[in-house]
Design an enzyme around this catalytic site. Structure first.
Site, PDB file in Angstrom:
ATOM      1  N   ARG A  56       0.973  -1.456   0.376  1.00 22.57           N
ATOM      2  CA  ARG A  56      -0.069   0.157   0.066  1.00 22.57           C
ATOM      3  C   ARG A  56       0.850   1.300  -0.099  1.00 22.57           C
ATOM      4  O   ARG A  56       0.444   2.120  -0.465  1.00 22.57           O
ATOM      5  CB  ARG A  56      -0.771  -0.282   1.293  1.00 22.57           C
ATOM      6  N   TYR A 108     -16.827  16.343 -15.943  1.00 15.85           N
ATOM      7  CA  TYR A 108     -17.459  15.466 -15.223  1.00 15.85           C
ATOM      8  C   TYR A 108     -18.061  14.345 -14.194  1.00 15.85           C
ATOM      9  O   TYR A 108     -18.045  15.015 -13.471  1.00 15.85           O
ATOM     10  CB  TYR A 108     -16.108  14.071 -15.350  1.00 15.85           C
ATOM     11  N   ASP A 180      -8.359  18.357 -14.549  1.00 22.46           N
ATOM     12  CA  ASP A 180      -8.930  16.711 -14.908  1.00 22.46           C
ATOM     13  C   ASP A 180      -7.649  17.141 -16.445  1.00 22.46           C
ATOM     14  O   ASP A 180      -9.022  17.706 -17.058  1.00 22.46           O
ATOM     15  CB  ASP A 180      -9.462  16.045 -14.219  1.00 22.46           C
ATOM     16  N   LYS A 205      -9.078   5.716 -19.343  1.00 21.87           N
ATOM     17  CA  LYS A 205      -8.958   6.263 -20.395  1.00 21.87           C
ATOM     18  C   LYS A 205      -8.088   6.221 -21.310  1.00 21.87           C
ATOM     19  O   LYS A 205      -8.104   4.954 -21.994  1.00 21.87           O
ATOM     20  CB  LYS A 205      -9.436   7.221 -20.399  1.00 21.87           C
TER      21      LYS A 205
HETATM   22  C1  LIG Z   1     -14.050   8.363 -16.368  1.00 21.85           C
HETATM   23  C2  LIG Z   1     -13.289   9.534 -16.000  1.00 21.85           C
HETATM   24  C3  LIG Z   1     -13.641  10.703 -14.626  1.00 21.85           C
HETATM   25  C4  LIG Z   1     -13.400   8.967 -13.497  1.00 21.85           C
HETATM   26  O1  LIG Z   1     -12.695   7.855 -13.606  1.00 21.85           O
HETATM   27  P1  LIG Z   1     -12.411   6.803 -12.716  1.00 21.85           P
HETATM   28  O2  LIG Z   1     -11.051   5.739 -13.822  1.00 21.85           O
HETATM   29  O3  LIG Z   1     -14.072   6.127 -13.823  1.00 21.85           O
HETATM   30  O4  LIG Z   1     -13.144   6.934 -11.844  1.00 21.85           O
HETATM   31  C5  LIG Z   1     -12.800  11.583 -14.423  1.00 21.85           C
HETATM   32  N1  LIG Z   1     -12.244  12.169 -15.120  1.00 21.85           N
HETATM   33  C6  LIG Z   1     -13.263  11.867 -16.425  1.00 21.85           C
HETATM   34  C7  LIG Z   1     -13.026  13.472 -17.406  1.00 21.85           C
HETATM   35  C8  LIG Z   1     -13.397  10.766 -16.654  1.00 21.85           C
HETATM   36  O5  LIG Z   1     -13.578  10.560 -18.246  1.00 21.85           O
END
Ligand SMILES: *Cc1c(COP(=O)(O)O)cnc(C)c1O
Length: 392
Positions: A56, A108, A180, A205
């Protein structure tokens, strides 16, 4: 948490994506470093600690991924989490009761829910503003604003904030600014270069890139901030497991080629959709008439990403029919993989928004979002053509 390697700083992005954090194993000569599944590590002596002690707190496979990430984002270190949401949650855990967040309005869906429904329980409040409107951002800042949160490419309207401008606003008020960069990926933009404090990704992604793993990352160029984030991560435990670290590391090696090629297809499809009789408008930052085009052109080095939205000339039900009719485009949330995906934000990715906020921010019933994959663009075009024919 891991600092970048000095020597690698001179290498280009694509080379670093393949080599940094992927050093061959000195024991076997294996070209691909082994995956370390151990949960605990033997120590040199009682009360003496080696580089790793418990997974961890640190794991060699995770450390290698964090080193590549830091290198690609131009940070002093990175952290890998069990999901993108865990990464954003870690950032919000730097805040205390009474603090305030200023966030972008086309946020998001999961971040919207985290800020409004979970952070609120800890006495943290949030205001949503249009991040492309510097005056609005300025006006939303309060003495207790501790965090500004934006997306390099807003979701689903693709608003493109001027990163330098919003970083200056946050810093003038002593607030941290995090972005983000999931939609952009470090191929399009490396926000730390624009004065942003923390860059976050859903590694689920583009970084992973194959719809086969869930993960999240943070990177920063401030060692003190990295230590604070690491403290929270280690204390709360949402770390990425070794096998997924390996999958994300593998994804990173082709990130540059994938994103470039996917962006090229997205541009081609955006232009094609624009002249389609059943399409009311197309939202893609690569189109000169998109409000974010100029900022995108300046910040993204000539690429505009592989996400696009269009509004069909039809009702909520007709829009659903188009989404249900594609064959190559999978009807699914998520994005950024080699498989193309289609979805209706109003009923899917942005269903966690209040209906009033959806209306206020222009997330209409006719809106369809596409994540362009790596299939041949001719096949993708043909699939959309037949699906649009189902509007009736
Ligand atoms: C998918 C996504 C998230 C969250 O990510 P997870 O891996 O699903 O927890 C945050 N911001 C954006 C822009 C996303 O597309």
């Amino acid at each position: 948490m891991n600092s970048g390697n000095r020597k690698s700083e001179n290498l280009k992005f694509r080379t670093r994506a393949i080599h940094v954090g992927n050093e061959p194993d000195p024991a076997s000569g294996a070209v691909i470093p082994p995956v370390h599944f151990a949960s605990t590590f033997r120590q040199p002596g009682a009360g003496e600690w080696g580089e790793f002690d418990y997974s961890r707190s640190g794991n060699p496979t995770r450390a290698a991924l964090e080193r590549s990430l830091a290198s690609l984002e131009g940070g002093c270190g990175g952290l890998a989490f069990s999901s993108g949401m865990a990464a954003i949650h870690c950032v919000t855990m730097l805040l205390e009761s009474g603090d305030h967040i200023v966030a972008g309005c086309d946020l998001y869906g999961g971040a919207y829910r985290l800020f409004h429904k979970i952070c609120s329980r800890a006495g943290i409040s949030v205001s949503l503003v249009d991040m492309t409107d510097a005056e609005a951002v300025e006006a939303a800042m309060r003495p207790e604003t501790r965090l500004v949160w934006a997306e390099t490419i807003g979701n689903p309207l693709f608003t493109i904030p001027d990163l330098t401008e919003i970083a200056e606003i946050a810093h003038r008020r002593d607030a941290l600014i995090g972005v983000d960069n999931t939609f952009g990926s470090p191929v399009l933009v490396r926000p730390l270069e624009f004065g942003i404090d923390i860059v976050m990704h859903s590694a689920t992604k583009y970084l992973g890139g194959h719809s086969d793993c869930l993960g999240g990352t943070l990177a920063t160029h401030d060692k003190g901030l990295l230590d604070r984030l690491y403290y929270v991560q280690n204390a709360t435990g949402a770390v990425l497991d070794p096998m997924t670290c390996f999958l994300v590391s593998r994804g990173l090696k082709t990130l540059d080629v994938r994103v470039r090629e996917q962006s090229r297809s997205a541009m081609e499809l955006a232009v094609w959709l624009q002249q389609h009789s059943r399409v009311r408008r197309v939202l893609y930052p690569g189109l000169p008439e998109h409000p974010g085009h100029e900022t995108a052109a300046r910040q993204f080095g000539g690429l505009f990403g592989a996400m696009l939205c269009f509004e069909v000339d039809g009702s909520f039900e007709q829009t659903k029919r188009v989404c249900n009719a594609t064959e190559l485009f999978g009807l699914a949330v998520s994005l950024g993989a080699v498989e193309s995906l289609i979805e209706q934000p109003a009923s899917m990715s942005h269903a966690s928004y209040d209906a009033a906020d959806r209306a206020r921010f222009g997330i209409s019933d006719g809106l369809i979002r596409l994540s362009i994959g790596l299939e041949d663009v001719d096949d993708l075009r043909a699939d959309l053509e037949q699906a649009l024919g189902k509007i009736g």
